[in-house]
Motif scaffolding. Sequence first.
Motif, short mmCIF file in Angstrom:
data_model
loop_
_atom_site.label_atom_id
_atom_site.label_comp_id
_atom_site.label_asym_id
_atom_site.label_seq_id
_atom_site.Cartn_x
_atom_site.Cartn_y
_atom_site.Cartn_z
N ALA A 396 0.81 -1.22 0.00
CA ALA A 396 0.00 0.00 0.00
C ALA A 396 0.85 1.27 0.00
N LEU A 397 2.17 1.14 0.08
CA LEU A 397 3.02 2.33 -0.03
C LEU A 397 2.82 2.99 -1.38
N GLY A 398 2.98 2.22 -2.43
CA GLY A 398 2.81 2.75 -3.77
C GLY A 398 3.80 3.84 -4.11
N ALA A 399 3.65 4.40 -5.29
CA ALA A 399 4.54 5.46 -5.73
C ALA A 399 4.45 6.68 -4.82
N VAL A 400 3.26 6.97 -4.30
CA VAL A 400 3.08 8.13 -3.42
C VAL A 400 3.92 7.98 -2.15
N GLY A 401 3.87 6.80 -1.54
CA GLY A 401 4.63 6.58 -0.32
C GLY A 401 6.12 6.57 -0.54
N VAL A 402 6.57 5.90 -1.60
CA VAL A 402 8.01 5.85 -1.87
C VAL A 402 8.53 7.24 -2.21
N GLU A 403 7.74 8.03 -2.93
CA GLU A 403 8.19 9.38 -3.27
C GLU A 403 8.25 10.26 -2.02
N ALA A 404 7.29 10.07 -1.08
CA ALA A 404 7.34 10.82 0.18
C ALA A 404 8.60 10.47 0.95
N PHE A 405 8.98 9.21 0.94
CA PHE A 405 10.21 8.78 1.59
C PHE A 405 11.42 9.45 0.96
N VAL A 406 11.46 9.48 -0.37
CA VAL A 406 12.62 10.03 -1.08
C VAL A 406 12.75 11.53 -0.83
N THR A 407 11.63 12.25 -0.90
CA THR A 407 11.69 13.72 -0.78
C THR A 407 12.04 14.18 0.63
N LYS A 408 11.79 13.33 1.65
CA LYS A 408 12.03 13.74 3.02
C LYS A 408 13.27 13.11 3.63
N LEU A 409 14.07 12.45 2.80
CA LEU A 409 15.34 11.89 3.28
C LEU A 409 16.25 12.99 3.80
N PRO A 410 17.08 12.72 4.80
CA PRO A 410 18.06 13.72 5.23
C PRO A 410 19.02 14.04 4.08
N HIS A 413 22.93 11.03 3.86
CA HIS A 413 22.61 9.73 4.45
C HIS A 413 23.56 8.69 3.87
N GLU A 414 23.58 7.51 4.48
CA GLU A 414 24.53 6.48 4.09
C GLU A 414 23.84 5.23 3.55
N LEU A 415 22.65 5.39 2.98
CA LEU A 415 21.88 4.24 2.52
C LEU A 415 22.59 3.55 1.36
N THR A 416 22.91 2.26 1.57
CA THR A 416 23.60 1.49 0.54
C THR A 416 22.76 0.32 0.01
N SER A 417 21.74 -0.08 0.79
CA SER A 417 20.91 -1.21 0.38
C SER A 417 19.45 -0.90 0.66
N LEU A 418 18.59 -1.04 -0.36
CA LEU A 418 17.17 -0.71 -0.23
C LEU A 418 16.33 -1.79 -0.88
N ASP A 419 15.39 -2.34 -0.10
CA ASP A 419 14.49 -3.38 -0.59
C ASP A 419 13.08 -2.81 -0.71
N LEU A 420 12.61 -2.69 -1.96
CA LEU A 420 11.26 -2.20 -2.24
C LEU A 420 10.44 -3.26 -2.95
N VAL A 421 10.72 -4.53 -2.66
CA VAL A 421 9.99 -5.63 -3.28
C VAL A 421 8.50 -5.52 -2.96
N ALA A 422 7.67 -5.65 -4.00
CA ALA A 422 6.21 -5.66 -3.84
C ALA A 422 5.72 -4.46 -3.05
N CYS A 423 6.15 -3.27 -3.45
CA CYS A 423 5.72 -2.04 -2.78
C CYS A 423 4.72 -1.25 -3.62
N GLY A 424 4.10 -1.91 -4.58
CA GLY A 424 3.01 -1.29 -5.32
C GLY A 424 3.43 -0.25 -6.34
N LEU A 425 4.60 -0.39 -6.91
CA LEU A 425 5.06 0.53 -7.95
C LEU A 425 4.56 0.04 -9.30
N GLU A 426 3.72 0.84 -9.95
CA GLU A 426 3.08 0.43 -11.19
C GLU A 426 3.18 1.52 -12.24
#
Length: 678
Positions: A396-410, A413-426
Amino acid sequence: DLEVRSLAGLLVARLSVVGPETRVAELVREVRAAASGDGATAATSGSVRLRLVFGETVLPLWQTVADCGLSSGDVLTLVRLPRAPAKLSLAFNEDFRAEGLGALAAEFCGELPLIDSLNVGHCGLDGVEGGRGIAAVALRCAGLKRLKFSGNRGLGCLGIQALAEDLRAGSGPDSVAGLLAPLDSLWVSDCGLSGEAGALALASLLAVLPASELSLWGNSRLGAAGLLALARGLPQRSRCLDVGFCGLVGVEGGAALATLCAGGVEDVSVCGDHKLGALGVLSFAAALSASLPHRGASLKVIALEACGLIGNIGGCAVATMLQEVPTIEELSLSDNSSFGAEGLEALVAGLPEHPNLRAIELGRVGLSGSAGGAAVAALMHKAPRLGELNLCGNSALGAVGVEAFVTKLPPKHELTSLDLVACGLEGWVGADTVRKVIEACPALDTLSLSGNPALNAEGLERLTAGLRSPARLRALHVGSAGLQGALGGEALANFVVSKMPSLQELGLLSNSDLGAEGFLAFASGIESHSSLESLGIEGCGLAGAAGGRAVARLLEALPQLRELGLSGNDELGAEGLLALAEDLPRSNVLRLLDLQDCGLVGARGGSALASLVQALPLLQELDLERIPDFSAEGIATFLREGPSVGSQLCSISFGECGLAGPVDGRLVGAALAEFLAP
């Protein structure tokens, strides 16, 4: 009489052959004994195999003197071959039982094959006889470091006690089995242990066979009483401990867990104890914190998956735990499906900055929309060194949720590994969101996007066009993305070549419509432009000879490929493996091959597999699980026809291959004895 000489022509031994039915294996044992008597440590080292050569032929161990055409006065040459420790799995052969395991062990004829990892989980082992069957095999394994017998629910206390007693009796100073040493890993998961009696049986086993990593997962009746009894009875704690699904409940369960962890445990998993809840986590944190001044902080990794953590109160409990146990570096909260954004917001609100937290798993915790994405980003602000983030299954995150995450990142940051399997991106919106993720995470090394239909051929084309510069990714997973045929293969190749120049690992699991046509197109597009070392094409519609030839073409196009996953291509079969073996480039450097559920049947399948392995001179690890029609006949055929005398193959899994009873045990045991002979 026979003479045995070294490659330099020096006399090693003179052998007196009893009769023409004497096996070559017996001659090798005599040579080893003679070399040992002369103090030739290089010849008798466990990491070296001895073989005899007559003329230009390496003599198979199972053949007799008559079979080899040897006569009195013949001169044999001794060769020494390096041998890596062997990993063997027979798991999920439910009808194998103690009789089959015992028959297999008996075929080793007193020799100690160099096995450092043994898995006999889910083999139908029950009670005392089951425990003794495990001991019979374990005591034949020199250098054993990992032992698994999970899922043998009928073992119970009596089986574990029998195993401990036989190990104790068989590993004395005068026994060949004195080679048994402390294990790196011991799995006693789902073995029917309950309460204090189960704990005492475990303690007796661990007194004989201590283990750095101990899994008790699935012994649902152990409970708090069992863990407390185990803590009292253990002479030393394991470094890693899995007590998932062990019946821990509330305050009492949390306190018992803390008692068990207080003695130096660094990694603990409590997955599936859904009645532990927030009160259990608070109890665990308080009790463990109280013990730290006396014992020293050691806990670094904790998994609280499916532990009944709900919303605000669950989030507050986790925040308290992280404050009370500041040494924690990795945390999993996955499968607490009612945790949600509310729980994550409470966790963030109750947590001061946590510089030690490096990895967190939030898979399937009920995050949705922009609120869910914003809550994850807020956590990133509180954990500035967070490098690994798992959000899989939050559909239920979908593109809206993932984009909210991206835009509000510090900003940093040191993010090197991200798992977005089955997060409703269509659709194209999903593809654009993936682009924003990649551009917002410049240090990203691993990205998992499987189960998002946005990354079909059209999505990949849009992503290729939209990315402003190549990414630094080294691992990308786009399984179940709806890639089809030649168009899918071409789009994928274009994306990898133009935007992923550093990619070393690519996962394409369950793109079932790609097929041979798609991979031929992918190979043509990627040839000489990729440094891929690992490729997963499991369940991708490869069938028969055409599928085998397509895989060979991939290996030709990817000369650096070391790991290949082909599992789930259940129509590949013997024809596919023979075609692959025939077209395989001689210069291949493949080390790992996964052929689970690939449709091999009996002796014909074993022979085809042997042909393939002979064409893979550097192969070290082979997975053949979930092939129920392969049978003991197929396994024995493969072992005797396949690995050549210089083979580096040292890890084989025959899980769920249709083994049943003592007849199969003897057949496979005899073949393994030859293959694993020192």
